[in-house]
Each structure stands twice: as C-alpha cells, then as structure tokens.
Design an enzyme around this catalytic site. Structure first.
Site, PDB file in Angstrom:
ATOM      1  N   LEU A  91      12.021   3.765  -0.279  1.00 54.84           N
ATOM      2  CA  LEU A  91      12.321   2.359  -0.108  1.00 54.84           C
ATOM      3  C   LEU A  91      11.140   1.600  -0.909  1.00 54.84           C
ATOM      4  O   LEU A  91      11.295   0.310  -1.308  1.00 54.84           O
ATOM      5  CB  LEU A  91      12.187   1.802   1.502  1.00 54.84           C
ATOM      6  CG  LEU A  91      13.279   2.675   2.337  1.00 54.84           C
ATOM      7  CD1 LEU A  91      13.010   2.099   3.776  1.00 54.84           C
ATOM      8  CD2 LEU A  91      14.768   1.988   1.916  1.00 54.84           C
ATOM      9  N   GLY A  92      10.249   2.264  -1.304  1.00 53.31           N
ATOM     10  CA  GLY A  92       8.886   1.908  -1.891  1.00 53.31           C
ATOM     11  C   GLY A  92       7.883   2.770  -2.032  1.00 53.31           C
ATOM     12  O   GLY A  92       7.827   3.668  -1.586  1.00 53.31           O
TER      13      GLY A  92
ATOM     14  N   GLY B 194       3.538   2.656  -3.117  1.00 46.40           N
ATOM     15  CA  GLY B 194       2.228   1.994  -3.403  1.00 46.40           C
ATOM     16  C   GLY B 194       0.848   3.029  -3.573  1.00 46.40           C
ATOM     17  O   GLY B 194       1.135   4.167  -3.953  1.00 46.40           O
TER      18      GLY B 194
ATOM     19  N   MET C  77      -1.348   4.031  -2.062  1.00 41.90           N
ATOM     20  CA  MET C  77      -1.725   5.231  -0.940  1.00 41.90           C
ATOM     21  C   MET C  77      -0.635   6.216  -0.880  1.00 41.90           C
ATOM     22  O   MET C  77      -0.670   7.350  -0.764  1.00 41.90           O
ATOM     23  CB  MET C  77      -1.950   4.593   0.480  1.00 41.90           C
ATOM     24  CG  MET C  77      -2.155   5.561   1.439  1.00 41.90           C
ATOM     25  SD  MET C  77      -2.715   4.777   2.994  1.00 41.90           S
ATOM     26  CE  MET C  77      -2.765   6.194   4.167  1.00 41.90           C
TER      27      MET C  77
ATOM     28  N   VAL D 150       7.248   4.951   0.806  1.00 38.15           N
ATOM     29  CA  VAL D 150       7.939   4.636   1.933  1.00 38.15           C
ATOM     30  C   VAL D 150       9.329   5.231   1.827  1.00 38.15           C
ATOM     31  O   VAL D 150      10.193   4.751   1.156  1.00 38.15           O
ATOM     32  CB  VAL D 150       7.999   2.993   2.347  1.00 38.15           C
ATOM     33  CG1 VAL D 150       8.881   2.871   3.739  1.00 38.15           C
ATOM     34  CG2 VAL D 150       6.371   2.787   2.612  1.00 38.15           C
TER      35      VAL D 150
ATOM     36  N   LYS E  68       6.275   6.821   6.414  1.00 32.02           N
ATOM     37  CA  LYS E  68       5.366   6.374   5.543  1.00 32.02           C
ATOM     38  C   LYS E  68       4.485   7.646   4.882  1.00 32.02           C
ATOM     39  O   LYS E  68       3.995   8.416   5.942  1.00 32.02           O
ATOM     40  CB  LYS E  68       4.366   5.551   5.927  1.00 32.02           C
ATOM     41  CG  LYS E  68       3.257   5.119   5.157  1.00 32.02           C
ATOM     42  CD  LYS E  68       2.212   4.152   5.567  1.00 32.02           C
ATOM     43  CE  LYS E  68       2.485   2.452   5.815  1.00 32.02           C
ATOM     44  NZ  LYS E  68       1.711   1.884   6.376  1.00 32.02           N
TER      45      LYS E  68
ATOM     46  N   ASP F 275      -4.970  -8.365   7.999  1.00 33.25           N
ATOM     47  CA  ASP F 275      -4.236  -8.424   6.774  1.00 33.25           C
ATOM     48  C   ASP F 275      -2.730  -9.204   6.976  1.00 33.25           C
ATOM     49  O   ASP F 275      -1.840  -8.639   6.656  1.00 33.25           O
ATOM     50  CB  ASP F 275      -3.948  -7.117   6.170  1.00 33.25           C
ATOM     51  CG  ASP F 275      -3.429  -7.337   4.631  1.00 33.25           C
ATOM     52  OD1 ASP F 275      -3.770  -8.399   4.025  1.00 33.25           O
ATOM     53  OD2 ASP F 275      -2.883  -6.583   3.988  1.00 33.25           O
TER      54      ASP F 275
END
Length: 434
Positions: free
Chosen positions: A30-31, A33, A35, A38, A53, A148
C-alpha cells in the site's frame, strides 16, 4: 498506515511473500516510507484482511526501530476508542523484520478529502473534529500524546464501513512518534490527569534525544517547535490547526513554505481568525474556540481534548437550535447518513451551498448560515420527507406557499411615493430652489 485506497495497489517488493513464515500472507503493498512499508495482507487461517506495517530489511537489525514499533503497538492496544485504529498483532518475520498488524480500513484520509473538496461546511467540520478529539481523549487517558495529529493521520472511513447505519467514522492513525507520559497525562492537562490506565505503559528503551523536533513542522505546537517537553495540550494545538484547515481550506501559515519559517510562525505569529480567511461564514464562538486552541502558551489553551470537545459540542448544539433542532452528538453525521434518500439529497444540496459560501452576503453573517446549519442537524432518521427534508426546502417553494396580496403591495408603493415626494419638496424649498 491502515489505509486502503483505489490508487495505492502494488505487488510486494521482490515478488515474493515478505510475510512467509508468519500467520499472514502478503497481498499487495500500500505504501513505503523511510522506516518501512505498509502491506495489505490476509490471515492465513481466518481469511481476514489486515494491514501490516513492516520494518525495512536494512533497519531490521537496529533495536531502536523494533522498540519504536513495540511502543506504537502497545500504545494502540492500550487505547479503547472507535476513533483510534485498532492493533491486532505484533511480531517478527523469520528474517527478523519486526511487523505490526492493524485493522484494514476503507476510505481515505482527511488530507485527501480536503484536497478533493476544499473547505468543509461548518457542521461537518465540527462533527469530524469532535470525533478526532474523542480518540485523542482516550489516548490521553492512558498517558499517550500523539505528537503528529494532521490531516494525513486522520482517516475518514467510507460510509457504512466502520459504523452501522452508513455513518462516516473518523479514526486516528500512526502513533509511531507518540510520547508515553510518566504517571499519566502530565499536570496541566486537567481532563485526563488521574484517569486509570488498563495497564502500565512502558516508554521507549531508546528515548528521543533532547533538542530534537518530533512531529511535522507544519503542524507542530510552539513547544514542539522549541524542542521543549510536551503534554496533551500539544495535541490540542494540532487539532486547532486541523479545524482551521477544515473551515478555511488551508492552515493559518499556508503562506509560508520554508520549514524554519513555519516553525517560527508557530512560536511568534498570531494566526488570523478563521472567519477572516474562510469563504463561508464562521460563527464567532467557533472563531474564539479555534484561536484559543492555537494559543502560543499551553496554559492558555483548552486544558484537555475533552474540554475542547465540550466547547465544540456547545457550539454545535447552538447551531442546531438556531436551525430548529439541537439533536446532535459526536457521531451526528452517522444519523444523517442513515436517513432516507430525500433527506440525504436535501443535506447534500445544503452542504454544497454552504461550502461555496452561497449564503454569504446581505445581512448578518450569523443569519446567513443558520438555515444551512439547521438543515444539517435537522435531518435525522424520521423517515423519507421528514423534518430534515422540510428544513432544506428551496426558497422558491416558501415563496409560493405565501403569495403576496397585489392590492396591498400597490397601496404601500403609492404611499411611499407620496411621502418621498413631500420630503423632496420641503428640501428644495429650504434650499430656495423651489
């Protein structure tokens, strides 16, 4: 993030099942980053879709990342709220990569919603933000500060996917930089202090170094911008920014692009009231509430998420009463979405007119938005063509229902003409012209 949108599909990197050897089977990425990534996955035995994750391979051996994922998982597990994404599992792959399993959500973020629609109608913004505050209040009660809160970390579930009756439910995402407070919410955040935790939360084994900014510069509180200690009131500030953006279509410091200038503005620049920037009329009480949440000094803000939510609830109730109904709750949109087709159509038209500022101009601002707000709150599940549909009746229908007496209109016009002529004659005679 536990999101599922139509444009985010992609096969897992490498073509293999990166969750091989775990109870989960990877379906698509899904994505990604800094770190990790996902992944949408499925529980092998239960056939239940989830979101995983997964820490990047290169970082799997660094204990700090595994510890941060543990803190996020335990934080989410400690919070009991329909407005916080649910954590389901925590583990490691046979290759040693830590992973966190969350519920799978359908819908999109508030950031995507604002990008698509622009500013939201006042009543809708009030409902969504009160849901955000309900989720934060639950987190604060167990000693967590999100740090955040922003549009992209607030998920707006598709109608009916997270609540019976077709309502749109908001869920907070990404507690990856959440702060675990010692002894509950620190003194000053009055509403949450003293609340009992279901179990003690362990802070990170590798705390963030002093003097580092944690969070996003665009939505950082003044104390975060100064790299000072934070408590729940930092989240209150972030929700003030979020509400401002929903009402106006952008934040108070959108004119600044440089991250350092944005941080400086959070510390020093007084934001303009939302009513000065919005294309739609904003109630004065809502102006005051947003500006109070955005106070530079934490002690001058609402002292808890509950206090902020209570004030927004009072404003929502007053708007509802002004429109003929005070029947509204934290999930007020849920009732709206469950109504009949005629009521939904009336509400959609009202919200669209309000979002475009169609009622603005002419007379007091408060009188301008009252019918639209009343329509939003009035439409409750009373059946098709109920009170909500009547509240949104077109102006032309009201005019046809109360025709004007033509003879009375002519008499009033003639009388006003005579009076005007006499006044003009007296003025001209006094000036010696006639």
């Amino acid at each position: 993030m536990a999101r599922l949108t139509s444009g985010s599909a992609g096969p897992p990197r490498g073509g293999g099942d990166e969750l091989e050897g775990t109870p989960y089977r990877a379906l698509r990425r899904l994505g990604r980053g800094g770190m990790g990534e996902v992944i949408e996955a499925e529980h092998r035995a239960l056939r239940k879709r989830v979101v995983v994750k997964l820490v990047r391979r290169a970082l799997a051996g660094d204990p700090r990342f595994a510890d941060r994922l543990r803190v996020e998982a335990q934080a989410l597990a400690a919070v009991s709220s329909p407005h916080v994404v649910a954590v389901l599992d925590l583990g490691r792959t046979p290759a040693g990569r830590p992973y966190l399993v969350m519920e799978r959500l359908e819908g999109g973020t508030l950031g995507e919603e604002v990008a698509r629609r622009g500013a939201l109608p006042v009543a809708e913004a009030l409902d969504l933000v009160r849901q955000v505050l309900a989720g934060l209040a639950a987190a604060h009660r167990v000693g967590l500060v999100h740090r955040d809160v922003k549009l992209d970390n607030v998920f707006l579930c598709a109608p009916g996917s997270a609540a019976p009756g077709g309502g749109r439910v908001v869920k907070l995402l990404d507690f990856g930089v959440a702060k675990v407070l010692d002894g509950g919410v620190e003194a000053g955040a009055a509403g949450a202090a003293g609340a009992e935790r279901p179990f003690p939360l362990a802070g990170p084994a590798y705390p963030t170094e002093a003097g580092l900014l944690v969070g996003t510069p665009r939505t950082a509180s003044p104390e975060q911008a100064r790299c000072q200690p934070v408590d729940a009131r930092a989240d209150v500030y972030a929700v003030g920014l979020l509400m401002y953006t929903l009402l106006v279509g952008h934040g108070p410091f959108a004119h600044l692009d440089d991250a350092l200038e944005v941080l400086r503005a959070h510390v020093l620049e007084a934001p303009a009231a939302p009513s000065r920037r919005a294309a739609q009329p904003i109630p004065p009480a809502l102006d005051r509430a947003v500006l109070r949440a955005l106070a530079k000094r934490p002690e001058e803000r609402f002292q808890s998420a509950e206090a902020f939510a209570e004030e927004l609830g009072r404003i929502a109730a007053e708007l509802g009463e002004a429109g003929g109904s005070a029947r509204v709750g934290v999930a007020g949109v849920a009732g709206v979405a469950g109504t009949g087709g005629a009521e939904r159509a009336a509400l959609s038209a009202a919200a669209e007119r309000a979002s475009k500022g169609a009622m603005a101009g002419g007379g007091e601002a408060g009188a301008a938005w009252t019918p639209e707000i009343g329509a939003w709150f009035e439409a409750m599940p009373d059946g098709t063509g109920g009170a909500g549909a009547r509240a949104c009746a077109a102006p032309g229908e009201a005019e046809r229902a109360a025709p004007v007496d033509a003879r009375l209109f002519a008499a009033l016009t003639a009388a006003s003409t005579v009076v005007f002529s006499l006044i003009a004659a007296l003025l001209l005679r006094g000036l010696g012209v006639w």
